[in-house]
Design a protein around this motif. Structure first.
Motif, mmCIF file in Angstrom:
data_model
loop_
_atom_site.group_PDB
_atom_site.id
_atom_site.type_symbol
_atom_site.label_atom_id
_atom_site.label_comp_id
_atom_site.label_asym_id
_atom_site.label_seq_id
_atom_site.Cartn_x
_atom_site.Cartn_y
_atom_site.Cartn_z
ATOM 1 N N GLU A 138 -4.103 32.928 34.203
ATOM 2 C CA GLU A 138 -5.368 32.265 33.870
ATOM 3 C C GLU A 138 -5.342 31.548 32.517
ATOM 4 O O GLU A 138 -6.217 30.719 32.242
ATOM 5 C CB GLU A 138 -6.516 33.284 33.857
ATOM 6 C CG GLU A 138 -6.753 34.002 35.177
ATOM 7 C CD GLU A 138 -7.475 33.120 36.206
ATOM 8 O OE1 GLU A 138 -7.680 31.922 35.929
ATOM 9 O OE2 GLU A 138 -7.824 33.653 37.270
ATOM 10 N N VAL A 139 -4.368 31.853 31.675
ATOM 11 C CA VAL A 139 -4.369 31.317 30.314
ATOM 12 C C VAL A 139 -4.414 29.790 30.251
ATOM 13 O O VAL A 139 -5.199 29.225 29.481
ATOM 14 C CB VAL A 139 -3.162 31.868 29.520
ATOM 15 C CG1 VAL A 139 -2.978 31.109 28.205
ATOM 16 C CG2 VAL A 139 -3.364 33.361 29.241
ATOM 17 N N ASP A 144 -11.788 26.503 26.698
ATOM 18 C CA ASP A 144 -13.034 26.647 25.939
ATOM 19 C C ASP A 144 -13.409 28.130 25.938
ATOM 20 O O ASP A 144 -14.000 28.636 26.894
ATOM 21 C CB ASP A 144 -14.137 25.795 26.579
ATOM 22 C CG ASP A 144 -15.431 25.791 25.775
ATOM 23 O OD1 ASP A 144 -15.615 26.695 24.943
ATOM 24 O OD2 ASP A 144 -16.256 24.888 25.993
ATOM 25 N N ILE A 145 -13.068 28.828 24.872
ATOM 26 C CA ILE A 145 -13.293 30.275 24.819
ATOM 27 C C ILE A 145 -14.771 30.639 24.870
ATOM 28 O O ILE A 145 -15.155 31.563 25.607
ATOM 29 C CB ILE A 145 -12.604 30.875 23.576
ATOM 30 C CG1 ILE A 145 -11.085 30.807 23.762
ATOM 31 C CG2 ILE A 145 -13.049 32.315 23.344
ATOM 32 C CD1 ILE A 145 -10.292 31.287 22.564
ATOM 33 N N LEU A 177 -8.368 37.402 26.304
ATOM 34 C CA LEU A 177 -8.410 36.700 25.019
ATOM 35 C C LEU A 177 -7.150 36.951 24.200
ATOM 36 O O LEU A 177 -6.655 36.058 23.505
ATOM 37 C CB LEU A 177 -9.627 37.149 24.220
ATOM 38 C CG LEU A 177 -10.958 36.464 24.529
ATOM 39 C CD1 LEU A 177 -12.070 37.083 23.684
ATOM 40 C CD2 LEU A 177 -10.866 34.973 24.256
ATOM 41 N N THR A 178 -6.625 38.166 24.264
ATOM 42 C CA THR A 178 -5.410 38.487 23.520
ATOM 43 C C THR A 178 -4.281 37.550 23.898
ATOM 44 O O THR A 178 -3.580 37.001 23.028
ATOM 45 C CB THR A 178 -4.999 39.946 23.775
ATOM 46 O OG1 THR A 178 -6.048 40.822 23.344
ATOM 47 C CG2 THR A 178 -3.722 40.289 23.032
ATOM 48 N N LEU A 321 -23.347 38.673 21.780
ATOM 49 C CA LEU A 321 -23.851 37.403 21.258
ATOM 50 C C LEU A 321 -23.060 36.219 21.815
ATOM 51 O O LEU A 321 -23.610 35.116 21.978
ATOM 52 C CB LEU A 321 -23.784 37.402 19.727
ATOM 53 C CG LEU A 321 -24.768 38.335 19.016
ATOM 54 C CD1 LEU A 321 -24.479 38.396 17.524
ATOM 55 C CD2 LEU A 321 -26.210 37.886 19.270
ATOM 56 N N ALA A 322 -21.786 36.461 22.127
ATOM 57 C CA ALA A 322 -20.950 35.391 22.700
ATOM 58 C C ALA A 322 -21.218 35.192 24.187
ATOM 59 O O ALA A 322 -20.738 34.215 24.780
ATOM 60 C CB ALA A 322 -19.479 35.706 22.471
ATOM 61 N N GLY A 323 -21.966 36.132 24.803
ATOM 62 C CA GLY A 323 -22.347 35.953 26.204
ATOM 63 C C GLY A 323 -21.807 36.960 27.178
ATOM 64 O O GLY A 323 -22.120 36.896 28.372
ATOM 65 N N PHE A 324 -21.004 37.934 26.690
ATOM 66 C CA PHE A 324 -20.474 38.953 27.599
ATOM 67 C C PHE A 324 -21.147 40.287 27.314
ATOM 68 O O PHE A 324 -21.040 40.826 26.209
ATOM 69 C CB PHE A 324 -18.962 39.100 27.458
ATOM 70 C CG PHE A 324 -18.406 40.226 28.304
ATOM 71 C CD1 PHE A 324 -18.232 40.055 29.673
ATOM 72 C CD2 PHE A 324 -18.087 41.452 27.736
ATOM 73 C CE1 PHE A 324 -17.743 41.101 30.455
ATOM 74 C CE2 PHE A 324 -17.597 42.497 28.507
ATOM 75 C CZ PHE A 324 -17.435 42.315 29.877
#
Length: 454
Positions: A138-139, A144-145, A177-178, A321-324
């Motif tokens: 998927e990377v 757009d993180i 994300l890592t 706050l980021a949406g997750f």
């Protein structure tokens, strides 16, 4: 005949036979799980093999198939095993502490890579994270993180065109994300990702003994070093993302232990933040809470919680706050699990066969050590090693009974297994080399007789 005064008696070896029985029982459990799995295959899976792997693979109880083989890592693995068995206990007692920790890290790193290379460089290292089910698939599509985080939960469920691949959907976004961040700093691709996972996984050989020493048992910390280095679970530490999760979680516990023992609250906060991050690597790592709490209980430094918990919650707040939203992601993962393989794998089998997987990961020495530790689990103030082992065992029991860890626990439970193996430090010193040999033999047998999927 006069009674020999207690102070003049030679060191007692009481319990040696019971230790041997416990160690043997671990192998018997594996054999029973294998036999039951093979004999009931049609009833377990309707005759179907594991759907996301090669048809050659079975999962009784580990995801692997019988394929006796040698590889370029074989000589190195054997030499390392012989060296640790022969000199490990002596060096663990005599080396200066920092030198011992550096030696432990390098030994663990070499052991993990040697076992991986038994399957060859491509099959044992590069290919492990290069399949369609892994994070790296998927990377390239994550450009757009912030958008990825906001929409992460909308792609968890299967049976939709843009559903995340298996491992991405089954974990919080921190894991993915890592690998995205590794790619952004020039460490993209399966080779770099695999080596990073191994490098982080080897940190358990430092974090675990440092934690034990911080809790006041430097003697048992030194005794544990060879057993942690020669962990049979190194077969799955190289290479899987869960190996990295184990290293991160172990470092988090270590920081809390150091902070609580020394009264340095910033260390506790750092540990809490690392543990908070680990929960966004894998949903199951919320079960590291008992291990962290065991550290606080042993030190009686309750202030540590006042710093570690807010730091962990701060990590959760950033993701929110980021949406997750972690609870929403967990709920959707459970739904996906039972829409797929979770509905196929029978609870009646895996609720005990999972423990057979764990037996292979921790080895017979840990089983014997658990026999010695278990009677002391409920004492008012147990030895630090007993407290850590009891906490890890509690985490395993909770994960097992939940029904969300049916199979593949040889890798999923690595973060708990690295704390269970500390129980081997409770075995009599005179028997350490024999138990280390049994640990090495377990790993070498698994890696040379089976071709594992992880």
């Amino acid at each position: 005949m006069p009674t020999v005064p207690t102070r003049h008696r030679p060191p007692a070896r009481t319990g040696a036979r019971a230790d041997l029985i416990a160690g043997t029982a671990a192998w018997v459990l594996v054999a029973v799980a294998l036999a039951v799995g093979m004999l009931t295959d049609a009833r377990l899976y309707g005759g179907a093999q594991f759907p996301n792997a090669s048809p050659r693979f079975g999962e009784y109880p580990v995801l692997a198939h019988l394929a006796p083989h040698l590889g370029p890592g074989t000589p190195l693995a054997v030499l390392l095993a012989v060296a640790v068995v022969a000199w490990g206990p002596t060096l663990a007692r005599r080396l200066r502490w920092r030198v011992l920790l550096a030696t432990a890290y390098l030994t663990s790193l070499a052991w993990i890579l040697a076992l991986a290379l038994v399957d060859g460089w491509r099959q044992g290292v590069v290919h492990r994270l290069a399949t369609r089910d892994e994070y790296l698939y998927e990377v390239p599509g994550i450009t757009d993180i912030p958008t990825m985080l906001r929409t992460f939960t909308t792609r968890i469920l299967s049976q939709q065109p843009d559903s995340w691949t298996t491992h991405v959907s089954g974990h919080p976004p921190g894991a993915t994300l890592t690998f995205v961040w590794l790619d952004r700093i020039g460490l993209g691709g399966p080779t770099a990702a695999a080596l990073v996972c191994v490098a982080v996984a080897a940190l358990v050989a430092v974090a675990v003994p440092v934690t034990v020493a911080a809790l006041g048992r430097a003697d048992l910390a030194r005794a544990a070093v060879p057993f942690v280095c020669l962990l049979p679970g190194a077969v799955w530490l190289g290479v899987s993302a869960d190996a990295m999760f184990a290293g991160v979680a172990a470092v988090g516990v270590m920081l809390v232990a150091l902070g609580a023992a020394r009264g340095v609250m910033p260390l506790c906060a750092a540990g809490g933040a690392v543990l908070g991050w680990s929960v966004f690597l894998s949903y199951g790592l919320v079960l590291m809470a008992p291990v962290a709490l065991a550290v606080v209980w042993v030190t009686r430094c309750w202030r540590a919680l006042a710093h570690a918990v807010p730091a962990a919650l701060a990590v959760a707040a950033v993701f929110a706050l980021a949406g997750f939203w972690w609870p929403e992601g967990y709920e959707l993962v459970v739904r996906r699990y039972y829409e797929g393989i979770g509905a196929v794998r029978p609870y009646w089998y895996w609720v005990w066969a999972n423990l057979a997987c764990l037996a292979l990961v921790v080895g017979p020495a840990a089983a014997a050590g658990l026999r010695r530790a278990a009677p002391r689990f409920l004492t008012p103030r147990p030895d630090p090693v007993v407290a850590l082992v009891a906490a890890a065992a509690l985490a395993v029991v909770a994960a097992d009974l939940s029904g969300l860890s049916k199979a593949e626990t040889e890798r999923i439970w690595l973060p708990f297994a690295v704390w269970l193996v500390v129980a081997a430090a409770l075995l009599p010193r005179a028997s350490w080399r024999w138990w280390l040999a049994a640990q090495a033999a377990t790993a070498l047998a698994v890696n040379h007789l089976l071709l594992t999927n992880w």
